[in-house]
Design a protein around this motif. Sequence first.
Motif, short mmCIF file in Angstrom:
data_model
loop_
_atom_site.label_atom_id
_atom_site.label_comp_id
_atom_site.label_asym_id
_atom_site.label_seq_id
_atom_site.Cartn_x
_atom_site.Cartn_y
_atom_site.Cartn_z
N PRO A 54 2.55 4.93 1.89
CA PRO A 54 1.61 3.84 1.62
C PRO A 54 1.48 3.57 0.12
O PRO A 54 2.09 4.24 -0.70
CB PRO A 54 0.30 4.40 2.19
N ASN A 55 0.66 2.57 -0.21
CA ASN A 55 0.37 2.22 -1.60
C ASN A 55 -1.15 2.30 -1.78
O ASN A 55 -1.85 1.28 -1.72
CB ASN A 55 0.88 0.82 -1.94
N PRO A 56 -1.68 3.52 -1.99
CA PRO A 56 -3.14 3.69 -2.01
C PRO A 56 -3.84 2.99 -3.18
O PRO A 56 -5.02 2.66 -3.08
CB PRO A 56 -3.31 5.21 -2.09
N THR A 57 -3.14 2.77 -4.28
CA THR A 57 -3.77 2.09 -5.43
C THR A 57 -4.27 0.71 -5.04
O THR A 57 -5.29 0.23 -5.55
CB THR A 57 -2.77 2.00 -6.60
N PHE A 58 -3.56 0.05 -4.12
CA PHE A 58 -3.95 -1.28 -3.67
C PHE A 58 -4.61 -1.25 -2.29
O PHE A 58 -4.77 -2.28 -1.64
CB PHE A 58 -2.72 -2.20 -3.62
N GLY A 59 -5.01 -0.06 -1.85
CA GLY A 59 -5.71 0.07 -0.58
C GLY A 59 -4.84 -0.17 0.63
O GLY A 59 -5.36 -0.46 1.72
N GLU A 60 -3.51 -0.06 0.47
CA GLU A 60 -2.59 -0.26 1.59
C GLU A 60 -2.25 1.08 2.23
O GLU A 60 -1.90 2.03 1.52
CB GLU A 60 -1.31 -0.95 1.11
N HIS A 61 -2.31 1.14 3.54
CA HIS A 61 -2.04 2.39 4.25
C HIS A 61 -0.80 2.30 5.14
O HIS A 61 -0.43 3.28 5.78
CB HIS A 61 -3.25 2.77 5.10
N ALA A 62 -0.15 1.14 5.16
CA ALA A 62 1.05 0.99 5.97
C ALA A 62 2.19 1.82 5.39
O ALA A 62 2.34 1.92 4.17
CB ALA A 62 1.45 -0.48 6.04
N GLN A 63 2.99 2.40 6.29
CA GLN A 63 4.16 3.16 5.86
C GLN A 63 5.27 2.20 5.44
O GLN A 63 5.64 1.32 6.22
CB GLN A 63 4.65 4.06 6.99
N LYS A 64 5.79 2.37 4.24
CA LYS A 64 6.85 1.51 3.74
C LYS A 64 7.94 2.34 3.08
O LYS A 64 7.72 3.47 2.66
CB LYS A 64 6.31 0.52 2.70
#
Length: 320
Positions: free
Chosen positions: A242-252
């Motif tokens: 995920p991209n936690p800095t932008f509050g994204e939790h989707a696996q990429k």
Amino acid sequence: MILLSGFTDPAAYRGGALSLGNFDGVHRGHQEMLRRLIAKARRLGGPAVVLTFEPHPLALLAPERLPPQLTTLPEKARLLAELGLDCLIAYPTDRELLQLTAEEFFQRIVREEIHARGMVEGPNFCFGRGRGGTIETLRTMCDAAHLDLTICEMIAFEGQDVSSTSVRTALRDGRIQDANFALGRAFRMTGHVAPGARRGRLLGFPTANLDRIETLIPRNAVYAGRVNISGMDYPAAINIGPNPTFGEHAQKVEVHLVGFSGDLYGQTIHVDLLDHLRDITKFESVDQLREQLGRDIERTRAIAATLQPSVDQSSFARDE
């Protein structure tokens, strides 16, 4: 090398040396088996043949226990061809095949269909319904049929046997160098470049977002790697997770190709992982993230410049 789906070209596989197995990952243990298989086939004057099953038998028998694959069939075929194999038979697995006893399998497949004159297998080899045939069963059958059987020793690394399972464990732990040593080359992920949020481009680090990845995806982390585009190698910083800095939790799976400019959307690319850089981190600000990405890129450049795509295998060579 000839790739067959089933027993469609007897002239390509009869009268030589045979190995049976999944060969997932084509790791150092498999490579040693192939070296011995090819040497045996040359002495016998016939083809070196691998018979594998596509899909894996567990896909039919117990799909919940099916492990993620390390190599797709095309990648497996490419690696086996590079090792010098003459024929790969990817047999379409069906219930009828899985119901054959060890004795029936040996007689119908090994003897009557393939006409094998020699075999090479590992010490943990099992075959037939319910995995009822062991390596000792095979030894007895080969002796009775006057087939030349070679049983390869397991190859160990730091006290652990090299196997597809050990490679999966290393990748799940993020131990890329351990996995690569066991494989004898860099672990490769292949994916389709799909549109993303384009946030990387705004940060100054555009990424290719990969989907349709058919193999195991390592533990969430940032990795250094390498990508070949049109014959040119590019260092690559790979973010898995995920991209936690932008509050994204989707696996990429996001790949930044260092020094590359161009449009990759819709293309299929191969990403070779070289080393672990750091774990996924939530940064306090976008500027902190941008600074860290810059450090990631510099480390990626250095790693890609020093680590080669493959590992020297000379120390594993043995005479047949």
